[in-house]
Design a protein around this motif. Structure first.
Motif, PDB file in Angstrom:
ATOM      1  N   LYS A  62       0.779  -1.242   0.000  1.00 33.34           N
ATOM      2  CA  LYS A  62       0.000   0.000   0.000  1.00 33.34           C
ATOM      3  C   LYS A  62       0.808   1.288   0.000  1.00 33.34           C
ATOM      4  O   LYS A  62       0.781   2.048   0.959  1.00 33.34           O
ATOM      5  CB  LYS A  62      -0.946  -0.006   1.204  1.00 33.34           C
ATOM      6  CG  LYS A  62      -1.764  -1.279   1.307  1.00 33.34           C
ATOM      7  CD  LYS A  62      -3.216  -1.016   1.446  1.00 33.34           C
ATOM      8  CE  LYS A  62      -3.982  -2.323   1.415  1.00 33.34           C
ATOM      9  NZ  LYS A  62      -5.368  -2.163   1.196  1.00 33.34           N
TER      10      LYS A  62
ATOM     11  N   SER B  99      -2.490   2.067   4.602  1.00 37.55           N
ATOM     12  CA  SER B  99      -2.674   0.822   5.324  1.00 37.55           C
ATOM     13  C   SER B  99      -2.973   1.110   6.788  1.00 37.55           C
ATOM     14  O   SER B  99      -2.793   2.212   7.266  1.00 37.55           O
ATOM     15  CB  SER B  99      -1.384   0.010   5.195  1.00 37.55           C
ATOM     16  OG  SER B  99      -1.427  -1.129   6.004  1.00 37.55           O
ATOM     17  N   ALA B 100      -3.410   0.080   7.487  1.00 34.18           N
ATOM     18  CA  ALA B 100      -3.551   0.195   8.937  1.00 34.18           C
ATOM     19  C   ALA B 100      -2.387  -0.519   9.614  1.00 34.18           C
ATOM     20  O   ALA B 100      -2.211  -0.401  10.817  1.00 34.18           O
ATOM     21  CB  ALA B 100      -4.877  -0.404   9.383  1.00 34.18           C
ATOM     22  N   ASN B 101      -1.604  -1.249   8.832  1.00 29.21           N
ATOM     23  CA  ASN B 101      -0.530  -2.067   9.392  1.00 29.21           C
ATOM     24  C   ASN B 101       0.835  -1.479   9.051  1.00 29.21           C
ATOM     25  O   ASN B 101       0.986  -0.720   8.102  1.00 29.21           O
ATOM     26  CB  ASN B 101      -0.581  -3.475   8.799  1.00 29.21           C
ATOM     27  CG  ASN B 101      -1.847  -4.199   9.185  1.00 29.21           C
ATOM     28  OD1 ASN B 101      -2.623  -3.702   9.986  1.00 29.21           O
ATOM     29  ND2 ASN B 101      -2.051  -5.357   8.603  1.00 29.21           N
TER      30      ASN B 101
ATOM     31  N   LYS C  10     -14.160   0.811  10.330  1.00 23.60           N
ATOM     32  CA  LYS C  10     -13.058   1.203   9.438  1.00 23.60           C
ATOM     33  C   LYS C  10     -13.211   0.542   8.064  1.00 23.60           C
ATOM     34  O   LYS C  10     -12.700   1.035   7.062  1.00 23.60           O
ATOM     35  CB  LYS C  10     -11.711   0.845  10.063  1.00 23.60           C
ATOM     36  CG  LYS C  10     -11.318   1.795  11.183  1.00 23.60           C
ATOM     37  CD  LYS C  10      -9.897   1.567  11.664  1.00 23.60           C
ATOM     38  CE  LYS C  10      -9.841   0.509  12.729  1.00 23.60           C
ATOM     39  NZ  LYS C  10      -8.485   0.354  13.305  1.00 23.60           N
TER      40      LYS C  10
ATOM     41  N   GLN D 117      -9.814  -0.419   1.959  1.00 20.96           N
ATOM     42  CA  GLN D 117     -10.462   0.231   3.093  1.00 20.96           C
ATOM     43  C   GLN D 117      -9.487   0.455   4.249  1.00 20.96           C
ATOM     44  O   GLN D 117      -8.427  -0.167   4.317  1.00 20.96           O
ATOM     45  CB  GLN D 117     -11.656  -0.616   3.564  1.00 20.96           C
ATOM     46  CG  GLN D 117     -12.709  -0.857   2.484  1.00 20.96           C
ATOM     47  CD  GLN D 117     -13.294   0.436   1.913  1.00 20.96           C
ATOM     48  OE1 GLN D 117     -12.689   1.084   1.063  1.00 20.96           O
ATOM     49  NE2 GLN D 117     -14.467   0.828   2.393  1.00 20.96           N
ATOM     50  N   ALA D 118      -9.907   1.314   5.165  1.00 22.31           N
ATOM     51  CA  ALA D 118      -9.081   1.607   6.335  1.00 22.31           C
ATOM     52  C   ALA D 118      -8.924   0.392   7.244  1.00 22.31           C
ATOM     53  O   ALA D 118      -8.066   0.367   8.107  1.00 22.31           O
ATOM     54  CB  ALA D 118      -9.673   2.773   7.110  1.00 22.31           C
ATOM     55  N   SER D 119      -9.750  -0.619   7.028  1.00 24.64           N
ATOM     56  CA  SER D 119      -9.621  -1.869   7.783  1.00 24.64           C
ATOM     57  C   SER D 119      -8.457  -2.697   7.272  1.00 24.64           C
ATOM     58  O   SER D 119      -8.138  -3.730   7.836  1.00 24.64           O
ATOM     59  CB  SER D 119     -10.894  -2.684   7.626  1.00 24.64           C
ATOM     60  OG  SER D 119     -11.057  -3.000   6.242  1.00 24.64           O
ATOM     61  N   ASN D 120      -7.843  -2.237   6.201  1.00 24.75           N
ATOM     62  CA  ASN D 120      -6.760  -2.945   5.521  1.00 24.75           C
ATOM     63  C   ASN D 120      -7.280  -4.041   4.593  1.00 24.75           C
ATOM     64  O   ASN D 120      -6.508  -4.780   4.014  1.00 24.75           O
ATOM     65  CB  ASN D 120      -5.776  -3.567   6.517  1.00 24.75           C
ATOM     66  CG  ASN D 120      -4.363  -3.137   6.221  1.00 24.75           C
ATOM     67  OD1 ASN D 120      -4.166  -2.060   5.668  1.00 24.75           O
ATOM     68  ND2 ASN D 120      -3.404  -3.945   6.578  1.00 24.75           N
TER      69      ASN D 120
END
Lengths: 654, 191
Positions: free
Chosen positions: A329, A350-352, B126, B147-150
């Motif tokens: 990402k 990303s969230a990670n 998210k 998405q923001a949830s990955n």
């Protein structure tokens, strides 16, 4: 009676209003300065010194600011890429060449990432480097004078963003292009970007003695966007890591088209291999045009030299020079931990967080476990190089710094916070909000083997309600957290100049002992310097007039000049004869189409004045230098162009 | 006179509320100001609680202002996600209506709103947010959205309708920091 009740009610609400700062929540949670002794932790008593220097990027101001930590006090704004009338940077004749480029005189840039020079992987406090993003340049600031002393333009680059990070012995300052472009530049359709545009990564050597910069070589790369970079250290010394996005090679509507691939890459560049290839004659000289500007401390004058070629290595043709590590990402930050083992890529959508292992990378290369290639550059398998993932740590990760105690700190733009996590276990151990929309963060000594690890400074893009409002444009800010304990503690926030893209910090004692107090007059080799009042003079050469002037508390020599004519070009070359610490003088002339000069003890500077009107015109000292500062003034008589009045000059003659 | 005093009283109470950045829910209720945005969570700090009547409403303001999204707003508050939604963005929020939440198996929403399920709830919410800002027409260009949830969601176009992860866009409201697409179903993540 009713009225009285209403009055009481009104007072009760008034009470509520003024007691807001101490509302129950604050008291309960012991938030705020008084509850936690935060005030004591940032209080540096009058006359005492801060523990750290922080060099904070001025972003679109083009400059570099010098703050003290933990107090957040601003000491100096060092002009780098933008003209600064206060210090005559880019206005006086001596420093104009510093802003020269292959595009001509460029008086502004977008300053980004400062980094401090290192010896043996530890910040040594000799120089700070900072990149100009817009018209690609790297500047060097000398930390004995806190002045910009060298600026080198980067050819074959556009949007010099993944810069300016140093290797652990300052062998190189490295600069990667954000925008790929035709290399060499040529007239071609934009739609033919893919496969035709190229990226370049530049390695600028730094002379260990005098700090002289030289663009040693560039590596030609595929046409991706190169976003940020950090050097390997320890075992990974000799490698440099660059995050990339737009591996789709799109040229329009990037917000959609550059986000199609689930993974982009971190490019691992083996620069020691590059040196071997150069020795073996594998580099090719190619035409390039770029300016190299050097300020000479003896002549107090800069020179600009236009260079015309650069040594290029093609990553597609030279095996083992570059490997690509898939990273999810559109990674932004690309940060290497103090041991050199972990390379953290922060996918900004990303969230990670993705953490690669240098050891695993070497093993995968050794075993030739490749997952295809991009323009001849091997792509490693994501799973083979992955050390770990910090899962769902926040929204919009950008940058990571390290405390040297096994912890990493990552900023999250969208969720507006700093998250502390553990290297190796990848668990989140703490999080603190940022006010608001944090970009970079900095731990003093962060980009080195030995971060100092007491504080982290988070730099925010948005402040909204944090300060007294100043109309639509409000300041950006830095926030200081104490990270010496298990939990981060917000101590202070303070305004910054421009947009603070990154910063570099160092313990104050390493730098302050080297700080210069004066320039020695006997070492002044400026061609127009005069070292005694007896030597001052005014010389005409056609319509060009040179005034050899001195200044000392509290007069100019000469202070009366006659025989100047309308249409003359008058150069005032002014030498400050003072040899005491902190006694600068300034000078400005009525109607001069340039800035004042601010001249340090022992220094010579020059400004140009082109008188347009007949009359007698004053000049004066612009820096309150002494008790008789207001007396420090003089006159120039300007006669008509046809006048035959001879030149004369004097001081104290009746 | 009495009326005037009462007006002053109400105004003062209002001032008391808006001038307190850290006010607690209790104080808010005591002041009897009927504004949903003040029915705050336990940690009412940050940009979400900054009052601004000049700028274009952000995605959170829009959700709060909609009578059809009270469940969503309650969920956002329970998950403490307010501050993430007022960021400079751009953010694209797919906002399921109350009716969409009602379509979930009975007890699902109540269960998610329990404090112990806060992380799970945040993850699902998210999953309804994309970093970006695209109108319905433009969304037709996409096959998936990250998405923001990955996790990714699939974008499908059927005639004039656009479906995001199976949920149909039934209205769209541009916001100061993005866009709110009202959808007729809750988009459930794979995990």
């Amino acid at each position: 009676m009713k009225k009285i009740i209403h009055l009481i009610t009104a007072f009760a609400f008034l009470g509520m209003l003024i007691s807001c700062g101490n509302n129950s929540q604050n008291i309960k949670k012991k938030q705020g300065a008084l509850g936690s002794n935060a005030a004591e932790k940032v209080y540096v008593a009058p006359g005492e010194y801060d523990e750290y220097y922080a060099f904070i990027s001025g972003g679109f101001s083009g400059q570099l600011s010098v703050y003290g930590l933990p107090s957040g006090r601003l000491f100096k704004v060092i002009p780098v890429f933008s003209q600064d009338a206060e210090k005559a940077w880019g206005y006086n004749e001596e420093t104009k060449p510093m802003l020269n480029t292959s595009h001509g005189f460029v008086p502004w840039d977008d300053a980004h990432h400062p980094d401090i020079s290192q010896t043996n992987g530890v910040v040594d406090g000799r120089w700070v480097f900072i990149n100009g993003n817009n018209t690609p340049r790297i500047a060097k600031i000398d930390l004995t004078t806190f002045e910009t002393t060298e600026i080198i333009e980067i050819p074959n680059s556009a949007g010099n963003h993944s810069s300016s990070f140093v290797t652990e012995n300052t062998e190189y300052v490295v600069a990667g292009t954000r925008f790929s472009v035709p290399i060499p530049q040529r007239d071609m359709p934009i739609k033919e970007y893919k496969g035709n545009f190229k990226g370049s990564l530049s390695f600028i050597s730094v002379d260990p003695e005098d700090g002289g910069m030289d663009l040693k070589f560039q590596i030609m790369m595929p046409g991706f966007d190169y976003d940020l970079a950090h050097p390997g250290r320890g075992a990974s010394h000799g490698w440099f890591f660059f995050s990339t996005y737009n591996t789709e090679e799109a040229s329009t509507l990037m917000e959609v088209n550059a986000s199609q691939n689930d993974k982009d890459f971190i490019a691992a560049v083996n620069w020691k291999k590059a040196e071997e290839y150069i020795k073996a004659g594998k580099g090719k000289m190619m035409p390039a045009k770029y300016a190299h500007n050097v300020y000479n401390e003896k002549t107090h004058t800069a020179t600009s030299t236009m260079k015309d070629e650069v040594l290029m290595l093609d990553a597609s043709e030279l095996p083992g020079l570059v490997y690509l590590l898939p990273t999810p990402k559109s990674p932004h930050g690309c940060d290497v931990d103090p041991s050199g083992e972990y390379i953290v890529g922060n996918g900004k959508l990303s969230a990670n967080l993705t953490i690669h292992s240098f050891t695993k990378m070497l093993a995968a290369i050794e075993a030739k476990k490749f997952d295809g290639e991009a323009y001849g550059i091997p792509i490693l398998k994501f799973e083979d190089v992955l050390a770990g993932v910090v899962d769902q740590a926040g929204l919009g990760p950008l940058h990571t710094e390290f405390d040297g105690k096994g912890n990493a700190y990552t900023t999250f733009f969208i969720s507006s916070e700093v998250v502390k996590w553990k290297l190796g276990t990848w668990e989140v151990v703490d999080r603190q909000p940022c006010y608001y929309s944090v970009g970079h963060l900095m731990i003093p000594g962060g980009n080195s083997r030995e971060p100092f690890g007491d504080y982290v400074l988070a730099m925010n893009k948005i402040t909204k309600d944090r300060y007294l409002p100043t109309g639509p444009e409000v300041t950006q800010s830095a926030q200081l957290y104490d990270i010496s304990g298990d939990k981060m503690e917000l101590l202070l926030d303070f305004p910054t100049i421009g947009e603070p893209h990154y910063a570099a910090g160092i313990r104050a004692d390493i730098v302050m002992k080297n700080s210069k107090k004066i320039y020695k007059l006997e070492e002044n080799e400026h061609p127009f310097a005069v070292k005694t009042e007896a030597d001052t003079k005014v010389v005409r050469d056609g319509n060009v007039v040179h005034v050899y002037m001195t200044m000392i508390r509290s007069h100019f020599a000469p202070d009366n000049i006659e025989g100047i004519k309308v249409g003359d070009k008058v150069y005032f070359h002014v030498t400050n004869l003072e040899q005491d610490y902190d006694v600068p003088h300034g000078i400005s002339m009525i109607g001069a189409n340039t800035s004042e000069l601010l001249i340090m003890p022992g220094q010579t500077e020059t400004f140009l004045w082109e008188p347009k009107q007949v009359g007698v015109w004053p000049f004066y000292c612009t820096d309150f230098c002494s008790a008789l500062h207001q007396e420090m003034q003089g006159y120039v008589r300007v006669s008509p162009a046809s006048s035959t009045l001879p030149l004369s000059w004097s001081l104290g003659e009746d | 006179m009495k009326a005037l005093l009462k007006t002053a009283f109400v105004l003062l109470s209002f001032l008391a509320v808006i001038s307190c950045k850290n006010n607690t829910p209790n104080e808010t209720n005591d002041a009897k100001v009927d504004s949903p945005s003040e029915n705050a969570t336990t940690e009412s700090q940050g940009q979400a609680f900054l009052k601004d009547d000049e700028a274009t409403p952000n995605v959170l303001d829009i959700a709060i202002g909609s009578p059809d999204h009270t469940t969503l707003v309650a969920a956002v508050q329970a998950a403490s996600l307010e501050n993430a939604l007022v960021n400079t963005g751009p953010l694209m929020v797919f906002a399921p209506t109350n009716e969409a939440f009602n379509k979930l198996p009975e007890g699902t929403v109540e269960n998610l709103l329990k404090p112990e399920n806060k992380d799970q709830l945040a993850f699902i919410l998210k999953h309804h947010v994309t970093p970006g800002k695209y109108d319905k027409e433009f969304l037709k260009k996409f096959k998936t959205l990250g998405q923001a949830s990955n996790e990714n969601v699939i974008v499908e176009v059927k005639d004039e309708d656009v479906f995001i992860g199976g949920a149909k866009i039934i209205a769209s409201v541009p916001a100061g920091n993005g866009i709110v697409h009202v959808v007729d179903a809750v988009i459930l993540p794979n995990n």
